[in-house]
Every structure is written in structure tokens, then in C-alpha cells.
Scaffold this motif. Sequence first.
Motif, mmCIF file in Angstrom:
data_model
loop_
_atom_site.group_PDB
_atom_site.id
_atom_site.type_symbol
_atom_site.label_atom_id
_atom_site.label_comp_id
_atom_site.label_asym_id
_atom_site.label_seq_id
_atom_site.Cartn_x
_atom_site.Cartn_y
_atom_site.Cartn_z
ATOM 1 N N HIS A 1 58.266 79.184 76.888
ATOM 2 C CA HIS A 1 57.227 78.218 77.250
ATOM 3 C C HIS A 1 55.839 78.752 76.901
ATOM 4 N N ALA A 2 55.607 80.024 77.228
ATOM 5 C CA ALA A 2 54.314 80.623 76.900
ATOM 6 C C ALA A 2 54.108 80.741 75.401
ATOM 7 N N CYS A 3 55.187 80.966 74.676
ATOM 8 C CA CYS A 3 55.099 81.095 73.221
ATOM 9 C C CYS A 3 54.639 79.793 72.589
ATOM 10 N N PHE A 4 55.187 78.657 73.049
ATOM 11 C CA PHE A 4 54.798 77.367 72.494
ATOM 12 C C PHE A 4 53.333 77.048 72.800
ATOM 13 N N ILE A 5 52.937 77.256 74.032
ATOM 14 C CA ILE A 5 51.555 76.928 74.434
ATOM 15 C C ILE A 5 50.570 77.829 73.707
ATOM 16 N N LEU A 6 50.892 79.129 73.616
ATOM 17 C CA LEU A 6 50.001 80.053 72.927
ATOM 18 C C LEU A 6 49.903 79.714 71.443
ATOM 19 N N THR B 1 47.304 65.706 68.660
ATOM 20 C CA THR B 1 47.784 64.860 69.749
ATOM 21 C C THR B 1 47.934 63.407 69.329
ATOM 22 N N THR B 2 47.600 63.105 68.057
ATOM 23 C CA THR B 2 47.683 61.746 67.478
ATOM 24 C C THR B 2 46.810 60.751 68.216
ATOM 25 N N VAL B 3 45.758 61.212 68.889
ATOM 26 C CA VAL B 3 44.829 60.293 69.557
ATOM 27 C C VAL B 3 43.927 59.646 68.508
ATOM 28 N N GLY B 4 43.203 60.466 67.730
ATOM 29 C CA GLY B 4 42.405 59.973 66.623
ATOM 30 C C GLY B 4 41.363 58.945 67.012
ATOM 31 N N TYR B 5 40.319 59.393 67.710
ATOM 32 C CA TYR B 5 39.269 58.461 68.126
ATOM 33 C C TYR B 5 38.554 57.839 66.928
ATOM 34 N N GLY B 6 38.347 58.575 65.876
ATOM 35 C CA GLY B 6 37.667 58.055 64.700
ATOM 36 C C GLY B 6 36.175 58.280 64.691
ATOM 37 N N ASN B 7 35.630 58.858 65.782
ATOM 38 C CA ASN B 7 34.195 59.141 65.805
ATOM 39 C C ASN B 7 33.845 60.304 64.877
ATOM 40 N N THR B 8 34.724 61.283 64.799
ATOM 41 C CA THR B 8 34.540 62.434 63.926
ATOM 42 C C THR B 8 35.684 62.464 62.924
ATOM 43 N N TYR B 9 35.350 62.543 61.666
ATOM 44 C CA TYR B 9 36.359 62.523 60.616
ATOM 45 C C TYR B 9 35.838 63.327 59.430
ATOM 46 N N PRO B 10 36.733 63.923 58.651
ATOM 47 C CA PRO B 10 36.297 64.708 57.495
ATOM 48 C C PRO B 10 35.760 63.813 56.386
ATOM 49 N N VAL B 11 34.729 64.290 55.704
ATOM 50 C CA VAL B 11 34.084 63.527 54.627
ATOM 51 C C VAL B 11 34.403 64.139 53.267
ATOM 52 N N THR B 12 34.436 65.457 53.205
ATOM 53 C CA THR B 12 34.691 66.112 51.923
ATOM 54 C C THR B 12 36.156 65.943 51.514
ATOM 55 N N ARG B 13 36.406 66.072 50.224
ATOM 56 C CA ARG B 13 37.773 65.919 49.723
ATOM 57 C C ARG B 13 38.663 67.055 50.203
ATOM 58 N N ILE B 14 38.126 68.269 50.223
ATOM 59 C CA ILE B 14 38.915 69.412 50.713
ATOM 60 C C ILE B 14 39.233 69.238 52.192
ATOM 61 N N PRO C 1 54.241 68.132 64.835
ATOM 62 C CA PRO C 1 55.539 68.613 65.357
ATOM 63 C C PRO C 1 55.396 69.713 66.404
ATOM 64 N N LEU C 2 54.416 70.605 66.235
ATOM 65 C CA LEU C 2 54.199 71.647 67.235
ATOM 66 C C LEU C 2 53.788 71.042 68.567
ATOM 67 N N MET C 3 52.940 70.015 68.535
ATOM 68 C CA MET C 3 52.516 69.356 69.771
ATOM 69 C C MET C 3 53.688 68.646 70.434
ATOM 70 N N PHE C 4 54.535 67.990 69.664
ATOM 71 C CA PHE C 4 55.698 67.323 70.238
ATOM 72 C C PHE C 4 56.681 68.330 70.821
ATOM 73 N N LEU C 5 56.767 69.509 70.198
ATOM 74 C CA LEU C 5 57.626 70.559 70.739
ATOM 75 C C LEU C 5 57.105 71.048 72.085
ATOM 76 N N VAL C 6 55.783 71.215 72.188
ATOM 77 C CA VAL C 6 55.185 71.606 73.469
ATOM 78 C C VAL C 6 55.404 70.513 74.507
ATOM 79 N N LEU C 7 55.262 69.247 74.093
ATOM 80 C CA LEU C 7 55.479 68.144 75.024
ATOM 81 C C LEU C 7 56.915 68.121 75.536
ATOM 82 N N THR C 8 57.863 68.346 74.658
ATOM 83 C CA THR C 8 59.265 68.343 75.070
ATOM 84 C C THR C 8 59.569 69.512 75.995
ATOM 85 N N ASP C 9 59.026 70.681 75.679
ATOM 86 C CA ASP C 9 59.277 71.864 76.493
ATOM 87 C C ASP C 9 58.648 71.721 77.874
#
Length: 391
Positions: A24-29, A119-132, A146-154
Motif C-alpha cells: 500500500h505504501a509503495c503504490f502511494i509513494l 485523476t482524469t478530472v481535467g478542469y481545463g483552466n491550465t493546459y499545455p500550449v507548447t508542442r513538447i 493506470p497508476l492512479m487506478f491501481l492506487v484507487l483499487t488498493d
Amino acid sequence: MASPSQPLQGKTACKKIFWAVFPHACFILSLVIYAFLGALMFSHIEGNRKVNLSEEYRKFLQNLWYISRNLSDNMTENEEIFKEKIHALLNTAERDWFVNPKDIWTFFGSLFFCCTVFTTVGYGNTYPVTRIGKYLCMLYALFGIPLMFLVLTDMGDILATVLSKSYSEFRKLQSKILASKLCSGSTCNKGDELKSRAQSNIVISEPLTLMEVLKSQTGGKRKPVKYCNAEIFEMLIARENEERKPTRNKSIERWSSCPELARGKTVSRVIENFDKIGKELEKLDVPIVLMVLVIFVYISCAAAILPNWETRLDFQEAFYFCFITLTTIGFGDTQLEHPKFFLFFSLYIIIGMEIVFIAFKLGQDRLIGLYKKVISFCGEKKMPSKKVYPK
């Protein structure tokens, strides 16, 4: 005096607790480190980008100057027409023309952006502008979600265990209270007599000592025993020898004699903990009404705290914002003035998403059960009835 095995037992107990908490600590860390690395990456890329005055920005300034000049030259112009022109012109403006990227893409601002990405919230207020930045955002989300969903499941397993045990204890307490109310004096006395008889039977059926067996054999009052005397003496002597031996922990013996075996067993236990992720959620059986009540109370607590630093939000707006966040909808219509304070609510967001996830899982199970009942009911109706022909 403390025996030498007691410190070893304490050490093994600490090791067991450590290896039980380790997955559990490994996933959160891992999630925390992933968020910090993403914040450093996006703050460097998007914060240090150069703002170039585009042709659209020049046209915007020209139109704004033209409208303001016509307003000063012709003061009799209709006020509604002027408002419509200004509104249409401001809709064409982009926020990047008037904001310094370093003010948006600070470390805490980038960390808040990373949290809204995985977390797939995506407010849209801040977003990347550059192509990179856009390419790295896609790559960052590809591994972060996937890492967030793994933490959620654990974490959901832990929360499901707590909820199921709490609910079972509540049902036991409720049944005891109802039983005490319905229980009359006579029935309770009969129940006590039955309990005492059962306890006496349990005492009689316990294994006898050597002296008791000898008395029973000499007295002849008991029923004849199936075993012969030699077999009885051998079993009783073996039992007394086992009771006289000091209890030793097998894991300590294995660890002291061959540490490699103990390490292998510890590693196998850790791997089993990883394999058990998501099993407790499948066993959860809590009423959906209770989960809805827990969600309402949970969001209400945050909605009461959030307006303390977000002064533009009242209780209703804060409740709406927390619900949109925990359900990962994230319209972006509500902007935060101090997102770095909201980062302290990261644990709140994760636990809240766990509760919503469990509620959705329970709702999904109930919906599947409802579909099964409807399909079985329709199938029984459509099946032809058996005709009985006369002989």
C-alpha cells in the motif's frame, strides 16, 4: 527476566507489519513521486516558454482601439450595440495574451495540473500550449492514469474492509438490541439454562488427563472405550509432552537456522499481497443508501472548510465543486484562487474518489442484479406452457 526469544518475536512481528503495509505504501509513494516529477517537468517546459505576439493579438488590439475611438467620436451610439461589440471582441481573446506563463506554471500550479491529469478530472483552466508539453502530457497521462487506478483499487480494498466490518458490527448490535427487547423473562431464563447445559457438555467432552482416565478405567462407571489401554497411555503421554514443551515460533526457528527460507517466505507473502488487490471490493455488500449518505456527509465536510480560503465560493458552490472533482467530471467552470491550498486536500480527493468508486461499484452490482431479474422474468413469461393431452 525476558527470554531471548522475546526480542526475536518482536522483530518478526514488526517485519510482518512492515511487509503487510509495504504494498500500500509503495503504490502511494509511487504516485507522489510521479506527481512531483511531472510538476518539475511541466513547470520547466511551459513556464519558460516565450510568448510571441501573434497576428491575432495585433488584430484584437486594432479592433479594440477602433471600438473605443468610435465610442468617443459618436457618444449617441446605442449602448446595447456597444456592449455586443465589446462582448464579441472579448470572446476572441485568448488568456495567454495577458498572462505571464511563469505565473501559471509555478511548481504548485504544475503539481495541481498533474493531479488533474492522472485523476482524469481535467478542469481545463491550465493546459499545455507548447508542442513538447502536449506530447509529454499525453505520455504522462498514459502511465499516470493506470497508476492512479491501481492506487484507487488498493485503497478501495482497505476502505471496503473497514466499511464491511463496521456495517456487520452495526447489524450485530442492532440484532442484540432487538433480541433484548423481544426477550421476556421466562424465555431468557430458558436460554440461560440451555447455555449452561451446553457449557457443561463442552467441559465433559474435553480431553481427560492421565489420572482421570485411570479413575474412569478402575471405577468402571463410564462406557467401554474403543481404544486399548496401551494406545490411551501413548496418546496421553504424547499430549502431556507437547504441553510441557515451551511454545516457540516456527518462523523464528526457520529464521535462526536458515535465513534464506524465511526471506523466501516473506517475499512470497508480499507477492500474495499484491495478488490480492481488488478482492475485498468484490466481497463488499453494503446498502447503496448508506454509501450515498457517506458521500453526502463527506462532501459536506469539505464544502464547509473550502470557503475559508476560497472566499468567492459559498457552501453550495463548494459542494458543487467537490462533487464535480470527486466524480472526475471537471467542467472547469469554477476556478480556484489558491490551488496550492487545495493540494493539501490531495488525500481528501483520493479517499473521496475511493468512496465514489465504491458507490459506483455497488450501483453497478445492483443494476446487473436488476437486469438479471428482468431477463429471467421475461424468459419465464415467454416460455411455452406444457400441454397435457388426455389419455
